[in-house]
Design an enzyme around this catalytic site. Structure first.
Site, PDB file in Angstrom:
ATOM      1  CB  SER A 139      -1.002  -0.198   1.253  1.00 26.97           C
ATOM      2  OG  SER A 139      -1.829   1.146   1.304  1.00 26.97           O
ATOM      3  CE  LYS A 165      -4.362  -0.344   0.105  1.00 26.88           C
ATOM      4  NZ  LYS A 165      -5.289  -0.853   1.516  1.00 26.88           N
ATOM      5  CE  LYS A 167      -4.532   3.673   1.823  1.00 25.63           C
ATOM      6  NZ  LYS A 167      -5.692   3.496   2.553  1.00 25.63           N
ATOM      7  CG  ASP A 192      -7.874   2.347  -0.144  1.00 26.11           C
ATOM      8  OD1 ASP A 192      -9.185   2.639  -0.034  1.00 26.11           O
ATOM      9  OD2 ASP A 192      -7.181   2.092   1.018  1.00 26.11           O
ATOM     10  CD  GLU A 217      -9.349  -0.876   0.236  1.00 26.97           C
ATOM     11  OE1 GLU A 217      -9.566  -1.333   1.353  1.00 26.97           O
ATOM     12  OE2 GLU A 217      -8.504  -0.917  -0.352  1.00 26.97           O
ATOM     13  CG  ASP A 242     -11.698  -0.779   4.088  1.00 29.84           C
ATOM     14  OD1 ASP A 242     -11.930  -1.476   5.248  1.00 29.84           O
ATOM     15  OD2 ASP A 242     -10.887  -0.390   3.980  1.00 29.84           O
ATOM     16  CE  LYS A 266      -8.341  -2.348   5.823  1.00 26.66           C
ATOM     17  NZ  LYS A 266      -8.555  -0.819   5.823  1.00 26.66           N
ATOM     18  N   GLY A 294      -4.748  -4.049   5.642  1.00 25.74           N
ATOM     19  CA  GLY A 294      -3.768  -3.455   6.585  1.00 25.74           C
ATOM     20  C   GLY A 294      -4.258  -2.366   7.591  1.00 25.74           C
TER      21      GLY A 294
END
Length: 382
Positions: A139, A165, A167, A192, A217, A242, A266, A294
């Site tokens: 990430s 991934k 952000k 994400d 996401e 999520d 998660k 995570g």
């Protein structure tokens, strides 16, 4: 199997610093307070969990301070002096408290660890996991420019990570992802959004469809399932949920509505390993792949993630990157490492790793031992 009888719970208050700042649409994190939960049974066996919260209520409504309060005032009193024949029981034992899932997971996972150690097995085997190695993704927080993002991606692709991934947020999204895709046409790549968009952004988000992403996401509100259904109908890019999936029931509704094609599980967000497994099983029944997200955990939380990811339907690389990517020195031994994007599932009992108390002492602020039931708040009968 042998049952466990909880003798005491020790809360270890720590402050840990990240190797580098981590930026999302919420903000930037450089350090965090973590409460490590040590559950001790009447034979002296210890099990470990942790509060995977941030210092601020940005991801969800919980913070490290609120999780500690809930643990001390409500959750630990319910578990002290109790005999537990299987950790599956803990979910219902704590159901008298609404939400506060991260607090619940902190003690629930520690009880799984105690129980597995007491019975000389791993959490993975108790859950029914069969995978002996797990693929790892990386990430990457929001970068200043697309060029800097490409540089970061190149570093982690060269290191062997199996998924990247990125952000994103408005103003740092399409151009950034396009730069990565142009540089790396075939790597498994996802975005994400951490709830940074609304349905007004549909036309903008449709631009993602040309980038061949694995998923986007949680693009919409943190508590939404309905609007994600509308968005998924408009996108060919799979939507992954999520923040808006807190329980088996949330997952069921999202699947029935068609709000997503993938779900991120998660442990902290859903209240523990038992609920995480139930969501995994439901998704497998409906051909919805899952992966383990995570929360910038210490080695304790990462170890629990590894145990969970041994379940069959975790077919997408998760966020359980090695310790060295986040902490100068982790608190578990051996340190969690990977080889070309693969982590070998440890063969030891419980979480498979041991807490190094010398390393723990370096980040420890204080420890609080709880041995007696506090009757300040009446606890409903189970």
């Amino acid at each position: 199997m042998q049952s466990i009888h909880i003798k005491e719970v020790i809360l270890h208050h720590t402050k840990v610093s990240l190797i580098a700042p981590f930026t999302t649409s919420f903000g930037t994190m450089e350090q965090k307070d973590v409460c490590l939960v040590e559950v001790v049974d009447d034979t002296g066996v210890s099990g470990w969990g942790e509060t995977v919260t941030s210092n601020e209520p940005y991801y969800n409504e919980e913070t490290t301070a609120t999780t500690v309060y809930m643990l001390k005032e409500f959750l630990i009193p319910r578990m002290l002096k109790k005999e537990i024949s299987h950790p599956n029981e803990v979910h219902d034992m704590l159901s008298f408290v609404r939400r506060n899932n991260i607090a619940k997971a902190a003690i629930e996972t520690a009880i799984w660890d105690v129980f597995a150690k007491k019975n000389h097995t791993s959490i993975a085997k108790l859950l029914g996991g069969s995978q002996t190695e797990i693929a790892v993704g990386k990430s990457i927080g929001i970068q200043d420019t697309p060029a800097k993002l490409v540089e970061k991606v190149r570093e982690f692709v060269d290191e062997g990570f199996k998924k990247i991934k990125v952000k994103i947020k408005p103003g740092a999204d399409i151009a950034y992802l396009k730069a990565v895709r142009d540089a790396f046409p075939t790597i498994p790549l996802m975005a994400d959004a951490n709830s940074a968009y609304t349905l007004k952004d549909i036309d903008h988000l449709k631009e993602l469809d040309s980038l061949n992403l694995m998923m986007i996401e949680q693009p919409l509100s943190h508590d939404d399932i309905v609007d994600h259904r509308i968005l998924q109908k408009e996108l060919t890019t799979p939507v992954c949920l999520d923040e808006s999936v807190h329980s088996l029931d949330d997952a069921r509704k999202a699947i029935e509505l068609g709000s997503c094609k993938i779900i991120n599980i998660k442990i902290g967000r859903v209240g523990g390993l038992y609920e995480a497994k139930r969501i995994h099983d439901l998704c497998m029944e409906h051909d919805i792949p899952v992966w383990c997200g995570g929360m910038l955990e210490t080695g304790i939380g990462r170890a629990h993630n590894i145990q969970l990811t041994t379940l069959k339907n975790f077919t997408i690389p998760g966020d359980t990157a090695p310790s060295a990517h986040y902490w100068k020195e982790d608190i578990v031994t051996p340190e969690i490492v990977m080889n070309h994007g693969i982590i070998q599932v440890p063969s030891g009992d419980g979480i498979g790793y041991e807490v190094d108390r010398d390393k723990l002492s370096k980040v420890l602020i204080s420890s609080e031992r709880i041995t007696e039931v506090d009757t300040t708040h009446p606890i409903p009968s189970a």
